[in-house]
Design a protein around this motif. Structure first.
Motif, PDB file in Angstrom:
ATOM      1  N   ILE A   1       0.852  -1.198   0.000  1.00  0.00           N
ATOM      2  CA  ILE A   1       0.000   0.000   0.000  1.00  0.00           C
ATOM      3  C   ILE A   1       0.887   1.247   0.000  1.00  0.00           C
ATOM      4  CG2 ILE A   1      -1.726   1.310   1.286  1.00  0.00           C
ATOM      5  CD1 ILE A   1      -2.863  -1.266   0.053  1.00  0.00           C
ATOM      6  N   LYS A   2       1.918   1.248   0.858  1.00  0.00           N
ATOM      7  CA  LYS A   2       2.847   2.383   0.899  1.00  0.00           C
ATOM      8  C   LYS A   2       3.475   2.630  -0.473  1.00  0.00           C
ATOM      9  CE  LYS A   2       4.846   2.802   5.423  1.00  0.00           C
ATOM     10  NZ  LYS A   2       5.983   2.411   6.259  1.00  0.00           N
ATOM     11  N   LYS A   3       3.837   1.547  -1.171  1.00  0.00           N
ATOM     12  CA  LYS A   3       4.428   1.683  -2.507  1.00  0.00           C
ATOM     13  C   LYS A   3       3.449   2.364  -3.471  1.00  0.00           C
ATOM     14  CE  LYS A   3       6.865  -1.387  -4.626  1.00  0.00           C
ATOM     15  NZ  LYS A   3       7.330  -2.646  -5.245  1.00  0.00           N
ATOM     16  N   SER A   4       2.188   1.979  -3.392  1.00  0.00           N
ATOM     17  CA  SER A   4       1.177   2.597  -4.263  1.00  0.00           C
ATOM     18  C   SER A   4       0.949   4.056  -3.896  1.00  0.00           C
ATOM     19  CB  SER A   4      -0.140   1.827  -4.196  1.00  0.00           C
ATOM     20  OG  SER A   4      -0.021   0.578  -4.829  1.00  0.00           O
ATOM     21  N   LEU A   5       0.926   4.353  -2.602  1.00  0.00           N
ATOM     22  CA  LEU A   5       0.753   5.742  -2.171  1.00  0.00           C
ATOM     23  C   LEU A   5       1.941   6.593  -2.614  1.00  0.00           C
ATOM     24  CD1 LEU A   5      -0.742   5.161   1.388  1.00  0.00           C
ATOM     25  CD2 LEU A   5      -1.949   6.049  -0.633  1.00  0.00           C
ATOM     26  N   ASP A   6       3.149   6.043  -2.539  1.00  0.00           N
ATOM     27  CA  ASP A   6       4.338   6.756  -3.035  1.00  0.00           C
ATOM     28  C   ASP A   6       4.225   7.023  -4.528  1.00  0.00           C
ATOM     29  OD1 ASP A   6       5.432   6.792  -0.493  1.00  0.00           O
ATOM     30  OD2 ASP A   6       6.807   5.113  -0.868  1.00  0.00           O
ATOM     31  N   PHE A   7       3.720   6.035  -5.277  1.00  0.00           N
ATOM     32  CA  PHE A   7       3.501   6.210  -6.717  1.00  0.00           C
ATOM     33  C   PHE A   7       2.545   7.379  -6.966  1.00  0.00           C
ATOM     34  CE2 PHE A   7       0.595   5.410 -10.265  1.00  0.00           C
ATOM     35  CZ  PHE A   7       1.483   5.474 -11.332  1.00  0.00           C
ATOM     36  N   LEU A   8       1.451   7.430  -6.209  1.00  0.00           N
ATOM     37  CA  LEU A   8       0.485   8.519  -6.382  1.00  0.00           C
ATOM     38  C   LEU A   8       1.115   9.867  -6.057  1.00  0.00           C
ATOM     39  CD1 LEU A   8      -2.786   6.971  -4.878  1.00  0.00           C
ATOM     40  CD2 LEU A   8      -2.136   7.180  -7.299  1.00  0.00           C
ATOM     41  N   ARG A   9       1.819   9.954  -4.928  1.00  0.00           N
ATOM     42  CA  ARG A   9       2.474  11.217  -4.541  1.00  0.00           C
ATOM     43  C   ARG A   9       3.445  11.679  -5.618  1.00  0.00           C
ATOM     44  NH1 ARG A   9       3.339   8.693  -0.059  1.00  0.00           N
ATOM     45  NH2 ARG A   9       1.942   9.049   1.641  1.00  0.00           N
ATOM     46  N   GLU A  10       4.196  10.743  -6.146  1.00  0.00           N
ATOM     47  CA  GLU A  10       5.199  11.050  -7.162  1.00  0.00           C
ATOM     48  C   GLU A  10       4.570  11.575  -8.459  1.00  0.00           C
ATOM     49  OE1 GLU A  10       8.300   8.212  -9.354  1.00  0.00           O
ATOM     50  OE2 GLU A  10       8.369   8.103  -7.158  1.00  0.00           O
ATOM     51  N   HIS A  11       3.329  11.189  -8.724  1.00  0.00           N
ATOM     52  CA  HIS A  11       2.666  11.583  -9.971  1.00  0.00           C
ATOM     53  C   HIS A  11       1.601  12.658  -9.785  1.00  0.00           C
ATOM     54  CE1 HIS A  11       4.723   7.934 -11.194  1.00  0.00           C
ATOM     55  NE2 HIS A  11       4.717   8.486 -12.392  1.00  0.00           N
ATOM     56  N   GLN A  12       1.532  13.235  -8.596  1.00  0.00           N
ATOM     57  CA  GLN A  12       0.569  14.312  -8.369  1.00  0.00           C
ATOM     58  C   GLN A  12       1.021  15.555  -9.128  1.00  0.00           C
ATOM     59  OE1 GLN A  12      -0.051  15.366  -4.246  1.00  0.00           O
ATOM     60  NE2 GLN A  12      -2.007  16.367  -4.703  1.00  0.00           N
ATOM     61  N   CYS A  13       0.096  16.191  -9.797  1.00  0.00           N
ATOM     62  CA  CYS A  13       0.380  17.394 -10.590  1.00  0.00           C
ATOM     63  C   CYS A  13       0.497  18.619  -9.673  1.00  0.00           C
ATOM     64  CB  CYS A  13      -0.734  17.625 -11.606  1.00  0.00           C
ATOM     65  SG  CYS A  13      -0.977  16.249 -12.750  1.00  0.00           S
ATOM     66  N   ALA A  14       1.102  19.673 -10.173  1.00  0.00           N
ATOM     67  CA  ALA A  14       1.283  20.906  -9.402  1.00  0.00           C
ATOM     68  C   ALA A  14      -0.051  21.506  -8.964  1.00  0.00           C
ATOM     69  CB  ALA A  14       2.081  21.924 -10.216  1.00  0.00           C
ATOM     70  N   SER A  15      -1.119  21.219  -9.709  1.00  0.00           N
ATOM     71  CA  SER A  15      -2.449  21.727  -9.374  1.00  0.00           C
ATOM     72  C   SER A  15      -3.035  21.046  -8.146  1.00  0.00           C
ATOM     73  CB  SER A  15      -3.395  21.490 -10.551  1.00  0.00           C
ATOM     74  OG  SER A  15      -3.611  20.089 -10.711  1.00  0.00           O
ATOM     75  N   GLY A  16      -2.446  19.895  -7.763  1.00  0.00           N
ATOM     76  CA  GLY A  16      -3.007  19.079  -6.694  1.00  0.00           C
ATOM     77  C   GLY A  16      -3.795  17.913  -7.245  1.00  0.00           C
ATOM     78  N   GLY A  17      -4.066  17.954  -8.558  1.00  0.00           N
ATOM     79  CA  GLY A  17      -4.827  16.898  -9.214  1.00  0.00           C
ATOM     80  C   GLY A  17      -3.936  15.793  -9.764  1.00  0.00           C
ATOM     81  N   PHE A  18      -4.534  14.949 -10.605  1.00  0.00           N
ATOM     82  CA  PHE A  18      -3.833  13.785 -11.137  1.00  0.00           C
ATOM     83  C   PHE A  18      -4.165  13.590 -12.611  1.00  0.00           C
ATOM     84  CE2 PHE A  18      -3.860  13.313  -6.648  1.00  0.00           C
ATOM     85  CZ  PHE A  18      -2.636  12.737  -6.351  1.00  0.00           C
ATOM     86  N   ALA A  19      -3.225  12.956 -13.301  1.00  0.00           N
ATOM     87  CA  ALA A  19      -3.367  12.703 -14.738  1.00  0.00           C
ATOM     88  C   ALA A  19      -3.360  11.202 -14.999  1.00  0.00           C
ATOM     89  CB  ALA A  19      -2.221  13.358 -15.501  1.00  0.00           C
ATOM     90  N   SER A  20      -4.078  10.813 -16.020  1.00  0.00           N
ATOM     91  CA  SER A  20      -4.048   9.436 -16.494  1.00  0.00           C
ATOM     92  C   SER A  20      -3.658   9.473 -17.955  1.00  0.00           C
ATOM     93  CB  SER A  20      -5.433   8.796 -16.327  1.00  0.00           C
ATOM     94  OG  SER A  20      -5.407   7.454 -16.739  1.00  0.00           O
ATOM     95  N   TRP A  21      -2.665   8.665 -18.311  1.00  0.00           N
ATOM     96  CA  TRP A  21      -2.164   8.582 -19.687  1.00  0.00           C
ATOM     97  C   TRP A  21      -1.790   9.961 -20.235  1.00  0.00           C
ATOM     98  CZ3 TRP A  21      -0.717   3.947 -19.790  1.00  0.00           C
ATOM     99  CH2 TRP A  21      -1.471   2.950 -19.211  1.00  0.00           C
ATOM    100  N   GLY A  22      -1.187  10.785 -19.360  1.00  0.00           N
ATOM    101  CA  GLY A  22      -0.644  12.066 -19.785  1.00  0.00           C
ATOM    102  C   GLY A  22      -1.607  13.232 -19.760  1.00  0.00           C
TER     103      GLY A  22
END
Length: 185
Positions: free
Chosen positions: A88-109
């Motif tokens: 779970i920690k690994k997945s949460l780290d993945f999410l944190r690492e891919h969070q956009c500057a807006s605070g949101g998230f992207a899928s497939w770019g």
């Protein structure tokens, strides 16, 4: 299946689609069905985790996806996983690492409403506050980013500034409901 995997297709079987497996776990857990091998199903899902901590909809595909990773987190949490579990920690780290500057998230770019909504739902399912400082960026947190997709008619758009979209609206409302209730599913 013997491997613990729910088949890709009930007629033809298959052990490739991670998302089919995840949604089967979620559906069975929510329905309260106890007639399946939960340990084997969870072991199969853990084996599908990419080295970066994320998941792809296709087992063995190298590029991880935000949405599939969040769905996996929801499935794990429904089965009793904790935010302190290594996978779970690994997945949460993945999410944190891919969070956009807006605070949101992207899928497939593409930064989008639905991916941001999925992250909110996954965090809530694990008992994590999406408004906590660890999830804030310059542009705010995930909930702040999600609200930027709301259109003047009250609906939400898939991409910022886009047209009202029913799927984006449904996903945003689920996430906002979870955010307000502090619980998921």
């Amino acid at each position: 299946l013997k491997s613990g995997k729910f088949p890709d297709d009930l007629r033809y079987g298959g052990e490739s689609l991670v998302n089919a497996h995840i949604w089967s776990i979620i559906a069975l857990q929510v329905a309260g069905n106890a007639g399946w091998n939960r340990e084997a199903a969870l072991a199969w899902l853990k084996s599908a985790q990419n080295p970066d901590g994320g998941y792809n909809y296709l087992k063995g595909a190298k590029e991880s996806d935000i949405d599939v990773t969040c769905a996996a987190l929801i499935a794990f949490s429904l089965c009793g996983a904790k935010k302190t579990d290594v996978y779970i920690k690994k997945s949460l780290d993945f999410l944190r690492e891919h969070q956009c500057a807006s605070g949101g998230f992207a899928s497939w770019g593409t930064e989008n409403c639905e991916s941001t909504a999925m992250v909110i739902q996954a965090l809530i399912s694990l008992g994590i506050d999406p408004g906590a400082s660890e999830w804030k960026k310059k542009g705010g947190g995930p909930a702040d980013a999600l609200l930027k997709y709301q259109r003047p008619d009250g609906a939400f758009s898939h991409i910022n500034g886009g047209k009202s979209n029913i799927m984006a609206t449904q996903q945003a409302l689920l996430a906002l409901g979870d955010f307000m209730a502090k619980e998921n599913v």
